[in-house]
Design an enzyme around this catalytic site. Sequence first.
Site, short mmCIF file in Angstrom:
data_model
loop_
_atom_site.label_atom_id
_atom_site.label_comp_id
_atom_site.label_asym_id
_atom_site.label_seq_id
_atom_site.Cartn_x
_atom_site.Cartn_y
_atom_site.Cartn_z
N SER A 134 0.86 -1.20 0.00
CA SER A 134 0.00 0.00 0.00
C SER A 134 0.88 1.23 0.00
CB SER A 134 -0.85 -0.01 1.27
OG SER A 134 -1.44 1.26 1.48
N TYR A 147 -1.66 0.04 10.20
CA TYR A 147 -1.70 -0.64 8.89
C TYR A 147 -0.46 -0.28 8.07
CZ TYR A 147 -3.47 -1.32 4.06
OH TYR A 147 -3.63 -1.67 2.74
N1 LIG Z 1 -8.65 -1.04 -1.35
C1 LIG Z 1 -7.61 -0.20 -1.40
O1 LIG Z 1 -7.78 1.01 -1.65
C2 LIG Z 1 -6.23 -0.71 -1.17
C3 LIG Z 1 -5.18 0.21 -1.32
C4 LIG Z 1 -3.86 -0.25 -1.13
C5 LIG Z 1 -3.64 -1.58 -0.82
N2 LIG Z 1 -4.70 -2.44 -0.66
C6 LIG Z 1 -4.39 -3.83 -0.37
O2 LIG Z 1 -5.01 -4.65 -1.34
C7 LIG Z 1 -5.27 -5.95 -0.79
C8 LIG Z 1 -6.72 -6.33 -1.04
O3 LIG Z 1 -7.54 -5.40 -0.36
P1 LIG Z 1 -9.06 -5.14 -0.77
O4 LIG Z 1 -9.25 -3.69 -0.72
O5 LIG Z 1 -9.41 -5.93 -1.98
O6 LIG Z 1 -9.80 -5.74 0.54
P2 LIG Z 1 -11.27 -6.37 0.72
O7 LIG Z 1 -12.17 -6.02 -0.38
O8 LIG Z 1 -11.65 -6.04 2.12
O9 LIG Z 1 -10.96 -7.95 0.60
C9 LIG Z 1 -10.15 -8.59 1.53
C10 LIG Z 1 -10.16 -10.09 1.26
O10 LIG Z 1 -9.29 -10.74 2.21
C11 LIG Z 1 -10.04 -11.67 3.01
N3 LIG Z 1 -9.40 -11.68 4.33
C12 LIG Z 1 -9.28 -10.64 5.19
N4 LIG Z 1 -8.63 -11.04 6.28
C13 LIG Z 1 -8.32 -12.35 6.11
C14 LIG Z 1 -7.65 -13.32 6.89
N5 LIG Z 1 -7.17 -13.02 8.12
N6 LIG Z 1 -7.50 -14.57 6.40
C15 LIG Z 1 -7.98 -14.89 5.17
N7 LIG Z 1 -8.63 -14.02 4.38
C16 LIG Z 1 -8.80 -12.76 4.86
C17 LIG Z 1 -11.48 -11.14 2.96
O11 LIG Z 1 -12.47 -12.13 3.20
P3 LIG Z 1 -12.98 -12.44 4.71
O12 LIG Z 1 -13.30 -11.12 5.34
O13 LIG Z 1 -14.16 -13.36 4.55
O14 LIG Z 1 -11.82 -13.12 5.36
C18 LIG Z 1 -11.53 -10.71 1.48
O15 LIG Z 1 -11.66 -11.83 0.64
C19 LIG Z 1 -4.90 -5.86 0.69
O16 LIG Z 1 -3.60 -6.38 0.88
C20 LIG Z 1 -4.91 -4.36 0.96
O17 LIG Z 1 -4.07 -4.03 2.05
C21 LIG Z 1 -5.97 -2.03 -0.82
#
Ligand SMILES: NC(=O)c1ccc[n+]([C@@H]2O[C@H](COP(=O)([O-])OP(=O)(O)OC[C@H]3O[C@@H](n4cnc5c(N)ncnc54)[C@H](OP(=O)(O)O)[C@@H]3O)[C@@H](O)[C@H]2O)c1
Length: 233
Positions: A134, A147
């Site tokens: 991130s 985070y």
């Molecule tokens: N969205 C952004 O703007 C953004 C920006 C920079 C970086 N990121 C990074 O991108 C990646 C994906 O994020 P996202 O935004 O797509 O998040 P998201 O929509 O909240 O999806 C997160 C996924 O991870 C699963 N998960 C969460 N905790 C878990 C655990 N302890 N064990 C197994 N599965 C788990 C969730 O399902 P369950 O809740 O059912 O476990 C879900 O499938 C992350 O690494 C995040 O830090 C996101």
Amino acid sequence: MPVALITGASRGLGRAIAYALADRGWSLVADARREHDLIEALHDLPDVVAIAGDVTNPAHRAQLVAAVERRGRLDVLINNASSLGPSPLPPLVEYELGDLRRVYETNVLAPLALSQLLVSPLRSSAGVIINVSSDAAVEAYQGWGGYGSSKAALDQLTAVLGAEETGLRCYAFDPGDMRTDMHQQAFPGEDISDRPEPGTVIPALLRLIDERPASGRYRAADLTVQSPMEVNS
Ligand SMILES: NC(=O)c1ccc[n+]([C@@H]2O[C@H](COP(=O)([O-])OP(=O)(O)OC[C@H]3O[C@@H](n4cnc5c(N)ncnc54)[C@H](OP(=O)(O)O)[C@@H]3O)[C@@H](O)[C@H]2O)c1
């Protein structure tokens, strides 16, 4: 057929990656904690083993490794599952250490644990580890200390892994803002409809897998406009 393990594949970026690799005929092992959501999200993919569980749980990680072993190979490990921590995001002086510990367990220790457990099949395939990072790893935003510091630690683990495992490619991949549940959690009550869908960063991530630039930290935004060599220089 190439095999990928994707954590956190029931929604957001993880789900978009699963569909992109399945579209290329890849065989997948995928997880998320909520079984119903995981099965629903991936049920129409042809070749996926979906295992519900928490990446912080060693028994669950062992299940993922066993599934990879049954596939007989691993080409790409994508540590995508992540914890934002409490929402609204607390300032560091008020951050509960138990909450911070859980963020680190998910964002730092679990990706390293999976890398350790799966290094052997990854070495055999001259494979790739992609740790999803991130911009909060490198920028000092108020509220993002828990985070952000976990993602900074993940970046450094990725960098050292890349230096040590010269037969692999190890990438910290910074996708930029995406319209997902995690992003909404970070901005509770705000309209995030101007953020791009997670699918928009897939071409950048696929470039890492296809072109295998040097191990390092890559921003999706740079990969979409420059060659990986230009990005890293
Ligand atoms: N969205 C952004 O703007 C953004 C920006 C920079 C970086 N990121 C990074 O991108 C990646 C994906 O994020 P996202 O935004 O797509 O998040 P998201 O929509 O909240 O999806 C997160 C996924 O991870 C699963 N998960 C969460 N905790 C878990 C655990 N302890 N064990 C197994 N599965 C788990 C969730 O399902 P369950 O809740 O059912 O476990 C879900 O499938 C992350 O690494 C995040 O830090 C996101």
